[in-house]
Design a protein around this motif. Structure first.
Motif, short mmCIF file in Angstrom:
data_model
loop_
_atom_site.label_atom_id
_atom_site.label_comp_id
_atom_site.label_asym_id
_atom_site.label_seq_id
_atom_site.Cartn_x
_atom_site.Cartn_y
_atom_site.Cartn_z
N TYR A 110 15.77 -58.62 20.02
CA TYR A 110 14.97 -57.53 20.59
C TYR A 110 15.85 -56.42 21.16
O TYR A 110 15.57 -55.24 20.98
CB TYR A 110 14.04 -58.08 21.67
N GLU A 111 16.94 -56.81 21.84
CA GLU A 111 17.84 -55.81 22.41
C GLU A 111 18.41 -54.89 21.32
O GLU A 111 18.49 -53.67 21.50
CB GLU A 111 18.98 -56.48 23.16
N VAL A 112 18.77 -55.46 20.19
CA VAL A 112 19.37 -54.67 19.10
C VAL A 112 18.33 -53.82 18.39
O VAL A 112 18.50 -52.61 18.22
CB VAL A 112 20.08 -55.61 18.09
N LEU A 113 17.22 -54.43 17.97
CA LEU A 113 16.26 -53.71 17.13
C LEU A 113 15.46 -52.67 17.90
O LEU A 113 14.94 -51.72 17.31
CB LEU A 113 15.31 -54.71 16.46
N ALA A 152 20.73 -49.04 13.95
CA ALA A 152 21.35 -48.34 12.83
C ALA A 152 22.65 -49.01 12.41
O ALA A 152 22.94 -49.18 11.22
CB ALA A 152 21.58 -46.88 13.19
N VAL A 153 23.47 -49.40 13.40
CA VAL A 153 24.73 -50.07 13.09
C VAL A 153 24.46 -51.43 12.45
O VAL A 153 25.07 -51.81 11.45
CB VAL A 153 25.59 -50.24 14.37
N TYR A 154 23.49 -52.18 13.03
CA TYR A 154 23.17 -53.50 12.49
C TYR A 154 22.65 -53.42 11.06
O TYR A 154 23.04 -54.21 10.20
CB TYR A 154 22.13 -54.18 13.38
N LEU A 175 28.22 -55.18 14.15
CA LEU A 175 27.67 -54.84 15.46
C LEU A 175 28.55 -55.34 16.59
O LEU A 175 28.72 -54.69 17.61
CB LEU A 175 26.26 -55.43 15.58
N LYS A 176 29.16 -56.52 16.38
CA LYS A 176 29.98 -57.13 17.43
C LYS A 176 31.47 -56.85 17.26
O LYS A 176 32.31 -57.52 17.83
CB LYS A 176 29.71 -58.63 17.47
N GLY A 177 31.77 -55.83 16.42
CA GLY A 177 33.14 -55.34 16.37
C GLY A 177 34.03 -56.04 15.38
O GLY A 177 35.22 -55.75 15.31
N GLN A 178 33.50 -56.94 14.55
CA GLN A 178 34.36 -57.66 13.62
C GLN A 178 34.64 -56.83 12.37
O GLN A 178 35.56 -57.09 11.63
CB GLN A 178 33.69 -58.98 13.23
N VAL A 179 33.79 -55.84 12.11
CA VAL A 179 34.00 -54.96 10.96
C VAL A 179 34.01 -53.54 11.46
O VAL A 179 32.97 -53.02 11.84
CB VAL A 179 32.89 -55.15 9.91
N ASN A 228 28.01 -56.31 23.14
CA ASN A 228 27.99 -57.55 23.91
C ASN A 228 26.55 -57.79 24.37
O ASN A 228 26.03 -57.01 25.16
CB ASN A 228 28.93 -57.46 25.12
N PRO A 229 25.90 -58.85 23.88
CA PRO A 229 24.51 -59.09 24.25
C PRO A 229 24.33 -59.21 25.76
O PRO A 229 25.15 -59.80 26.45
CB PRO A 229 24.16 -60.40 23.54
N ARG A 230 23.24 -58.65 26.26
CA ARG A 230 22.92 -58.76 27.67
C ARG A 230 22.35 -60.14 27.97
O ARG A 230 21.96 -60.89 27.07
CB ARG A 230 21.88 -57.70 28.06
N ASP A 231 22.32 -60.49 29.24
CA ASP A 231 21.75 -61.75 29.66
C ASP A 231 20.26 -61.78 29.31
O ASP A 231 19.53 -60.83 29.59
CB ASP A 231 21.93 -61.90 31.18
N ALA A 232 19.84 -62.88 28.69
CA ALA A 232 18.44 -63.00 28.26
C ALA A 232 17.48 -62.91 29.44
O ALA A 232 16.36 -62.40 29.31
CB ALA A 232 18.24 -64.31 27.51
#
Length: 341
Positions: free
Chosen positions: A54-57, A64-66, A74-78, A104-108
Motif C-alpha cells: 500500500y505504501e508503494v502503490l 512509477a519506479v516499482y 525500488l530498494k536500490g538493487q538496480v 525503506n519500508p515504513r513501520d506497518a
C-alpha cells in the motif's frame, strides 16, 4: 523475483487511489496480528507485505519506479539509468551513486495508525515481530470485538488535516465548449518521501471537456496539491471560464448573435449569414420588418445540452439598427409619402 505488490493487495495494475484504500482497509483488518492470535507469525508477515504494498502503490513516485524496475529497483538493487525516472519521477540521491532510488519500508504500525486515525493502537503482543508496540492493545482499549466495530473502515478519530482546494481558471473557447475537446495541463508540485523530505515533480493532467459545459463547471483532481508533513495534499480544482467570441455570446443553452443593419435593410428585408461554431454556414432570410427589439430565433442551433446530448438550445439573432443622423427635406417628404396614412 521480488514481491508483486498488485497481487499482494489483490488489485489490477490500473487500480486508482480509492481501489487501493479499499483493498488495504479490507486486508489490513483481515491480517492484523491481534486478530489472528492462533496464526500470529503468518499474520505478521502478511500484514507487513500488505502495508509495504500500500505504501508503494499509493505513492505516485514510488509506484512509477516499482512499475519499471520492480521491488529490486525500488530498494536500490538496480540503479535506474539516466537522470530521470518513468513518468517524470525524481530519484532520491542517497550518496551511493548518482540517481539511485532507495526505498525503506515504513513501520506497518505507523501506516495502519495513520490510515485508521490512531496514534498508538497496538499492544505488546506484537513485540516479537519487530514492530513497535504501544501502551495498549485493541482488546484492552475497546474489547475483543474491536475489528467488527470498524464496519467500512470509518476512522475512530480525526486524521491529518486537509487544506482547502486550490482553484485555477481554465479558459475555453466557445468552440471548445460546443464540440468538446481534451486539454493537457502541466503542473509542478512538491511530494514527500518516506522520511518527510519534499521533492519537486511535474505531472501532466488530462481534462476531457464535454460538449455543453458552462462557465463555472469544476473539474477536481483529488490530492494533487503539495504534500506537507502532517497534512493531506489539497485537491486541485480547475474552473471553466469562457473566452470572449467575436460573433456569439452565450445565454444559458442559447447562442446570441447581434447583426448591424441599416434602417433601409430593417424596413425592406435582410439576409443573415453566419458561420456556426462547428464550421457550418447558415443563411437566414428575414422578410419581416425589423424593429429595434426584434429577435429572430433559429431552433436547435444553440449550445449542446449536457444532460441531453441530442438536444440543443436556440440561436437568437438580435439587431443593431443604424438610423441616419440627418435627412434632407426631399427625403423626409418621400418617407412621408411612403409611410404616411
Amino acid at each position: 523475483m521480488g514481491l508483486d505488490y498488485y497481487k499482494v493487495l489483490q488489485v489490477d495494475k490500473n487500480a486508482k487511489d480509492d481501489d487501493l484504500k479499499k483493498a488495504y482497509r479490507k486486508l489490513a483488518m483481515k491480517w492484523h496480528p491481534d486478530k489472528n492470535p492462533n496464526n500470529k507469525k503468518e499474520a505478521e508477515a502478511k500484514f507487513k507485505q500488505i502495508s509495504e504494498a500500500y505504501e508503494v502503490l499509493s505513492d505516485p513516485q514510488k509506484r512509477a519506479v516499482y512499475d519499471q524496475y520492480g521491488e529490486e529497483g525500488l530498494k536500490g538493487q538496480v540503479p535506474p539509468p539516466g537522470a530521470g525516472g518513468p513518468g517524470g519521477a525524481t530519484f532520491f540521491h542517497t550518496g551511493e551513486g548518482p540517481n539511485v532510488f532507495r526505498f525503506n519500508p515504513r513501520d506497518a504500525n505507523d501506516i495502519f495508525a495513520e490510515f485508521f486515525g490512531f496514534s498508538s493502537p497496538f499492544g505488546g503482543g506484537m513485540g516479537g515481530s519487530g514492530m513497535r508496540g504501544g501502551s495498549r492493545s485493541f482488546g484492552g482499549m475497546f474489547g475483543d470485538d474491536i475489528f467488527s466495530s470498524f464496519g467500512e473502515g470509518r476512522p475512530m478519530s480525526q486524521g491529518p488535516r486537509k487544506p482547502p482546494p486550490i482553484e485555477n481558471k481554465l479558459p475555453c473557447s466557445l468552440e471548445d465548449l460546443y464540440k468538446g475537446t481534451t486539454k493537457k495541463m502541466k503542473i509542478s508540485r512538491e511530494i514527500a518521501d518516506a522520511s518527510g523530505k519534499t521533492l519537486p515533480v511535474e505531472e501532466i493532467l488530462t481534462i476531457d471537456i464535454k460538449p455543453g459545459w458552462k462557465k463555472g463547471t469544476k473539474i477536481t483532481f483529488p490530492e494533487k496539491g503539495n504534500e506537507q508533513p502532517g497534512m493531506l495534499p489539497a485537491d486541485l480544482v480547475f474552473v471553466i471560464d469562457e473566452k470572449p467570441h467575436s460573433t456569439f455570446t452565450r445565454d444559458g443553452n442559447d447562442l446570441v448573435a447581434t447583426q448591424k443593419i441599416s434602417l433601409a435593410e430593417a424596413l425592406t428585408g435582410y439576409t443573415v449569414h453566419l458561420t456556426t461554431l462547428d464550421g457550418r454556414n447558415l443563411t437566414i432570410p428575414i422578410n419581416n420588418v425589423i424593429h429595434p427589439s426584434y429577435e429572430e430565433v433559429v431552433p436547435r442551433e444553440g449550445m449542446p445540452i449536457l444532460k441531453e446530448p441530442s438536444r440543443r438550445g436556440n440561436l437568437r439573432i438580435k439587431f443593431n439598427i443604424k438610423f441616419p443622423t440627418r435627412l434632407t427635406a426631399e427625403q423626409k417628404a418621400g418617407i412621408k409619402r411612403l409611410l404616411g396614412p
